[in-house]
Design a protein around this motif. Structure first.
Motif, PDB file in Angstrom:
ATOM      1  N   ARG A   1      42.861  37.933  48.587  1.00  0.00           N
ATOM      2  CA  ARG A   1      43.259  36.863  47.670  1.00  0.00           C
ATOM      3  C   ARG A   1      43.327  35.567  48.464  1.00  0.00           C
TER       4      ARG A   1
ATOM      5  N   ARG B   1      35.147  34.852  37.183  1.00  0.00           N
ATOM      6  CA  ARG B   1      35.010  36.270  37.522  1.00  0.00           C
ATOM      7  C   ARG B   1      33.548  36.700  37.402  1.00  0.00           C
ATOM      8  N   LYS B   2      33.077  37.402  38.409  1.00  0.00           N
ATOM      9  CA  LYS B   2      31.695  37.871  38.552  1.00  0.00           C
ATOM     10  C   LYS B   2      30.737  36.759  38.979  1.00  0.00           C
TER      11      LYS B   2
ATOM     12  N   THR C   1      31.160  37.887  45.554  1.00  0.00           N
ATOM     13  CA  THR C   1      31.348  37.902  44.110  1.00  0.00           C
ATOM     14  C   THR C   1      32.838  37.894  43.787  1.00  0.00           C
ATOM     15  N   VAL C   2      33.230  37.017  42.903  1.00  0.00           N
ATOM     16  CA  VAL C   2      34.634  36.888  42.507  1.00  0.00           C
ATOM     17  C   VAL C   2      35.030  38.064  41.624  1.00  0.00           C
ATOM     18  N   THR C   3      36.152  38.698  41.948  1.00  0.00           N
ATOM     19  CA  THR C   3      36.634  39.835  41.156  1.00  0.00           C
ATOM     20  C   THR C   3      37.806  39.478  40.250  1.00  0.00           C
ATOM     21  N   ALA C   4      38.514  38.401  40.567  1.00  0.00           N
ATOM     22  CA  ALA C   4      39.629  37.945  39.741  1.00  0.00           C
ATOM     23  C   ALA C   4      39.904  36.494  40.090  1.00  0.00           C
ATOM     24  N   VAL C   5      40.479  35.751  39.135  1.00  0.00           N
ATOM     25  CA  VAL C   5      40.764  34.340  39.379  1.00  0.00           C
ATOM     26  C   VAL C   5      42.019  33.921  38.627  1.00  0.00           C
TER      27      VAL C   5
ATOM     28  N   PHE D   1      41.892  33.006  43.860  1.00  0.00           N
ATOM     29  CA  PHE D   1      40.862  33.924  43.383  1.00  0.00           C
ATOM     30  C   PHE D   1      40.797  35.098  44.346  1.00  0.00           C
TER      31      PHE D   1
ATOM     32  N   GLN E   1      35.697  27.374  31.464  1.00  0.00           N
ATOM     33  CA  GLN E   1      35.645  28.772  31.869  1.00  0.00           C
ATOM     34  C   GLN E   1      34.742  29.582  30.954  1.00  0.00           C
TER      35      GLN E   1
ATOM     36  N   ALA F   1      31.518  31.443  32.377  1.00  0.00           N
ATOM     37  CA  ALA F   1      31.541  32.908  32.293  1.00  0.00           C
ATOM     38  C   ALA F   1      30.377  33.450  31.483  1.00  0.00           C
TER      39      ALA F   1
END
Length: 212
Positions: free
Chosen positions: A122, A135-136, A147-151, A156, A203, A207
């Motif tokens: 994190r 995310r993603k 690659t982002v897994t959560a934000v 993030f 977002q 996304a």
């Protein structure tokens, strides 16, 4: 232009003050097969720097005062490892994502936790940076395409596989470490085009390209 696929880990041999900036001497064998060329660009922990001296030992590059201010280089010390990538050439495989080497800001590692064989990191960042992270989507951390897994509003998360931890300096990260951050170029252009669009709209648009 770069891809965020690290080619080697170098070692900072010296940090020499130069005016308001510094000159970094980086030891690496990366130039053994294809010698460094004075003036060429190289990503050092994700920051695009210009080779100003080179030899069998590696290369040197100057870091301006402004770069020291907005990146983790402000605290870099001799002996530290750095991720290295030479500039992308036409015809090369683009295995990561398009990375400019223009660092947006320095982030701080807030937590590192195990997730099976992987680990989740994190990273704390400004709210402005987080608004362009989806995310993603892609993000660059100290020169590594991830690659982002959560934000969240000011953070993030990314997951690091064993290969990434082994082949880059990210495997050495601990809580409190400072890292260079670069947002995805496409997302940056979308934000610029939308101007004052609210966060929810931004977002949703970002996304859309990464939907399940």
């Amino acid at each position: 232009m770069f891809t965020g696929l690290v080619q080697a880990i170098g070692e900072v041999q010296a940090v020499e003050p130069r005016g308001t900036g510094v000159r970094l001497r980086v030891g690496t064998g990366l130039g053994a097969e294809e010698p460094w060329v004075l003036g060429e660009s190289v990503a050092v922990n994700g920051a695009c720097l210009t080779v100003c001296a080179a030899g069998a030992w590696g290369f040197a590059a100057d870091v301006l005062g402004e770069t020291l201010r907005c990146t983790m280089f402000g605290g870099v010390k001799a002996g530290e490892g750095v991720n290295l990538e030479r500039a992308l050439r036409f015809g090369d495989r683009l295995g990561g994502h398009l990375v400019s080497g223009h660092v947006d800001e320095a982030g701080e590692v807030l937590a590192v936790r195990a997730a099976g064989e992987d680990c989740v990191v994190r990273v704390g960042c400004s709210g402005r940076f987080a608004r362009g992270v989806v995310r993603k989507g892609s993000v660059t951390i100290s020169g590594v395409s991830l690659t982002v897994t959560a934000v969240g509003g000011s953070w993030f998360e990314v997951a690091l596989i064993p290969t990434t931890r082994r082949e880059t300096t990210l495997g050495r990260l601990g809580r409190g470490a400072r890292v260079n951050l670069e947002a995805d170029l496409i997302g940056a252009y979308v934000r610029r085009a939308l101007g004052q669009a609210d966060d929810e709209t931004l977002q949703q648009i970002l996304a859309a390209g990464f939907a399940d």
